[in-house]
Design an enzyme around this catalytic site. Sequence first.
Site: not given
Ligand code: MN
Length: 441
Positions: A158, A149, A272, A388, A248, A374, A214, A216, A252, A259, A142, A144, A268, A255
């Site tokens: 962050r 996103h 899927t 989001e 996906d 995403t 997500e 995708e 959260r 992560y 996967d 990014y 994840k 995650q």
């Molecule tokens: Mn993804």
Amino acid sequence: MSTTTTLLDETHDPALKSWVASANAPDTDFPLQNLPFGRFRRRGSGEPWRIGVAIGEQVLDLKLALQQCPWPRDTEPLLQPLAAGDLLEPMQRGAAARRQLRLALSQALREGSEQSPFLELCLAPQADIELALPCRIGEYTDFYTGIHHATAVGKLFRPDNPLLPNYKWVPIGYHGRVSSIVVSGQAVHRPRGQLMLPDAPAPVFEPARRLDYELELGVLVAAGNADGTPIPMAQADDDWFGLVLLNDWSARDIQAWEYQPLGPFLSKNFGTTISPWVVTAEALAPFRRPFVRPDGDPQPLPHLDSEANRAHGAIDIELEVWLQTQSMREQGLPPQRLSQSNFRDAYWSVAQLITHHSSNGCNLWPGDLLGTGTQSGPQPGQGGSMLELSAGGKQPIALANGETRTFLADGDTVILRAHCAKPGARRIGFGECAGTVLPPR
Ligand code: MN
């Protein structure tokens, strides 16, 4: 191939019509110019899976079509593996053979085709079939590529440092898990996992509270490469077979806790979902666009750059997310659209993903699946995830029936849709990628 024009042939002529009447409806996802492949059988029949081609509201059964219809001599060997239910073999034959097969199918399904009396007997209504994963998927990676996103999510995780400095140089990705890839229509259970709740002294092991989707696309690799032999940009665009929609599913809260430092894992790999019809690279040719970087952004390093990629590396695909909650279903309300975005906004092209993935010598297999990451648009409201759209769960999303969501509830059905449309080309679509959230097992 330096211009989009060279990717086009008679199969893309928007004036072509099919003797399958439903394929001529202006809003069908599956006109004669699309011809996506899927693996199907008659619902509940228990028959072996076979490959079919979606045409309007029908599917052309390639097993029956090979048995019962005359074909040009050089087309028969291309149809044989498909008739046996194998999509991996044709994936490995190369772009010229794929174009030859597409031309033969287009001619056979065209108005006035002499094959139509035979092929009429080889159709099944899509309403009467069930679909499997289109092929045995080798490996799943996967990426990014959605910079909007990556920026929006980076801000939530962050605030001081949303987009990490490698983003504009490296197509970021991680190795996912094939075993939990399912086809549209299969339900997904809410996972349990370690959640670090706000101000708690230690994590708890509970069902995820922040379950998300997500939006995708998934790329199916064609022939792939031998171990140690990178795929250069000049070959990469011939080395993918087609695209599917990909959800996906992402927990959260699991995650956020797991992560760092090695990336997503159990947040994840519990599920899927992909759409069953593979829209081929050839069908997407009219919707290619120049690949451009925003002013001031670095150009890709030479090994990730090519004239062809600059000329037509991007693909114009309108993407949509729809939601139908359990109470909407009970009230007889249709799904509601949550967002729209477009794959042309991706920061990296499909060819760049393939070249980057193999650039260290890593071997790709036929039928490997590459998630694009995403696809969120640049505008507010174009987020390709609830994370989001709800600003990290802080702003509930209001639904038309009075319900709200920050993340998914049990009973929610998420539906991804996509289509390509532009003046001078026939509109084509992807069908649906749908999945319903069930309570934890
Ligand atoms: Mn993804």
